[in-house]
Design a protein around this motif. Structure first.
Motif, PDB file in Angstrom:
ATOM      1  N   ILE A  42       3.147   6.518  -1.213  1.00  0.00           N
ATOM      2  CA  ILE A  42       3.418   5.328  -0.409  1.00  0.00           C
ATOM      3  C   ILE A  42       4.342   5.698   0.741  1.00  0.00           C
ATOM      4  N   ASP A  43       3.920   5.372   1.973  1.00  0.00           N
ATOM      5  CA  ASP A  43       4.783   5.704   3.115  1.00  0.00           C
ATOM      6  C   ASP A  43       5.748   4.577   3.459  1.00  0.00           C
ATOM      7  N   GLN A  44       5.349   3.320   3.186  1.00  0.00           N
ATOM      8  CA  GLN A  44       6.255   2.204   3.443  1.00  0.00           C
ATOM      9  C   GLN A  44       5.762   0.957   2.722  1.00  0.00           C
ATOM     10  N   PHE A  45       6.683   0.005   2.562  1.00  0.00           N
ATOM     11  CA  PHE A  45       6.360  -1.284   1.960  1.00  0.00           C
ATOM     12  C   PHE A  45       6.423  -2.355   3.043  1.00  0.00           C
ATOM     13  N   VAL A  46       5.477  -3.275   3.000  1.00  0.00           N
ATOM     14  CA  VAL A  46       5.516  -4.463   3.855  1.00  0.00           C
ATOM     15  C   VAL A  46       5.442  -5.657   2.922  1.00  0.00           C
ATOM     16  N   ARG A  66      11.928   5.862   3.358  1.00  0.00           N
ATOM     17  CA  ARG A  66      10.703   5.054   3.221  1.00  0.00           C
ATOM     18  C   ARG A  66      11.050   3.629   3.623  1.00  0.00           C
ATOM     19  N   GLY A  67      10.464   3.133   4.689  1.00  0.00           N
ATOM     20  CA  GLY A  67      10.826   1.838   5.228  1.00  0.00           C
ATOM     21  C   GLY A  67      10.320   0.670   4.386  1.00  0.00           C
ATOM     22  N   ILE A  68      11.085  -0.420   4.411  1.00  0.00           N
ATOM     23  CA  ILE A  68      10.655  -1.690   3.823  1.00  0.00           C
ATOM     24  C   ILE A  68      10.781  -2.742   4.911  1.00  0.00           C
ATOM     25  N   THR A  69       9.669  -3.412   5.227  1.00  0.00           N
ATOM     26  CA  THR A  69       9.656  -4.434   6.262  1.00  0.00           C
ATOM     27  C   THR A  69       9.388  -5.791   5.633  1.00  0.00           C
ATOM     28  N   TRP A  70      10.199  -6.785   6.011  1.00  0.00           N
ATOM     29  CA  TRP A  70      10.008  -8.154   5.523  1.00  0.00           C
ATOM     30  C   TRP A  70       9.378  -9.002   6.622  1.00  0.00           C
TER      31      TRP A  70
END
Length: 338
Positions: A42-46, A66-70
């Motif tokens: 997993i490269d990032q969570f949205v 690893r980015g997490i975007t809301w």
């Protein structure tokens, strides 16, 4: 070869994410059973509003960069968390210096040239399968864009570059887009979108922004210091700059294809009393599935002389931009489909 890692989209309110060893465990009280995915893939969570992320998982993602975007329920960007800043700080120094010297105009022209060239690519590709008046109109608009590119090359200032952008965008959306999606495109509107087509366009641009901001942060660039879009408080100008190369072929093409194939249904959107049209849960699931599939499609990259997955294009271009700003290459070449 680079493995195309997954962006994990979580849209269902009540869902919670937890760290479990080197995996993420996804839990929803109405969906029993274990749902575990390896973090390494997993490269990032949205995640949408209403989805909870445990502190342990956030700390691990920060450690791994690893980015997490809301996002809000209608896909509007809320905030993003990342780990320690990546990249060489020299790149950021040069990024700021470039804003105040001749490189700003050079980069503004490059980003817009990529946008207009890819407008032309989409119009001409569609014209190949069209006939009659539709084919001729698509070719006519593509020719106008070719003339815009000549005007762009001769523009002496960023303000004149923006004038070229306005004219090219007007030709594309007012005359070109109705030919790309005949009978369904009512004209561009946003903030908020007033119809299903524009709702999908805006949602797609939101997903593209997430990908581009993540790529810029990964190479150590500041998404908020741009060249074509300048510097404005709260605006991710460099992300908007880099997005220009990808809008037509990664988002517009996808939305037009969904419509032309009859895949967009009335159940995919809902109208609010304010006149805003937004995606339903079913509509978000449909689009995100199609978006994820489209990210795996390969496109030719002329600089690399090979095909690359769409998901890697923002990172590739962000790396080229960082190399240019560091002085490791003489110019920045936008991605243009071939």
């Amino acid at each position: 070869m680079t493995e195309v890692l997954k962006t994990l989209f979580l849209t269902t309110p009540g869902t919670s994410l937890h760290l479990e060893g080197d995996t993420v465990r996804i839990h929803h009280p109405e969906k029993p059973g274990r749902n575990v995915l390896p973090l390494v893939r997993i490269d990032q969570f949205v995640v949408w509003r209403g989805v909870e992320v445990s502190n342990e998982l956030m700390h691990r993602c920060a450690k791994d960069s690893r980015g997490i975007t809301w996002l809000s329920r209608n896909g509007r960007f809320l905030h993003r968390t990342t780990g320690p800043q990546n990249g060489n700080p020299v790149v950021r120094l040069e990024q700021v210096r470039a804003y105040d010297d001749s490189r700003r105009l050079e980069l503004a022209k490059a980003f817009l040239a990529g946008k207009i060239q890819n407008y032309r690519q989409l119009l001409l590709r569609t014209a190949r399968d069209a006939s009659g008046e539709r084919k001729e109109k698509l070719r006519e608009i593509a020719q106008r864009h070719a003339e815009s590119l000549q005007t762009l090359s001769e523009s002496p200032s960023v303000s004149e570059v923006l004038g070229v952008e306005g004219k090219a965008g007007q030709d594309y959306f007012q005359e070109g887009m109705p030919k790309l999606a005949p009978g369904v495109f009512p004209g561009r509107n946003r903030r908020p979108p007033k119809d299903t087509f524009n709702c999908l366009l805006s949602f797609g641009y939101g997903m593209l922004r997430v990908a581009v901001e993540g790529a810029l942060e990964q190479v150590g660039l500041d998404p908020y210091i741009g060249y074509l879009h300048g510097v404005r408080s709260g605006q991710p100008s460099l992300a908007l700059d880099l997005m220009e190369e990808f809008r037509a072929l990664l988002v517009d093409r996808l939305v037009a294809t969904l419509y032309n194939r009859g895949q967009v249904k009335s159940a995919h959107t809902e109208s609010l009393p304010s006149g805003e049209v937004r995606l339903t849960d079913e509509g978000r699931a449909m689009f995100l599935e199609q978006w994820s599939n489209a990210r795996e499609r390969s496109w030719r990259h002329s600089e690399l002389q090979r095909d690359v997955p769409a998901a890697t294009l923002p990172l590739i271009q962000a790396r080229f931009l960082a190399r240019y700003l560091r002085g490791d290459q003489p110019s920045y070449t936008p991605w243009i489909a071939s």
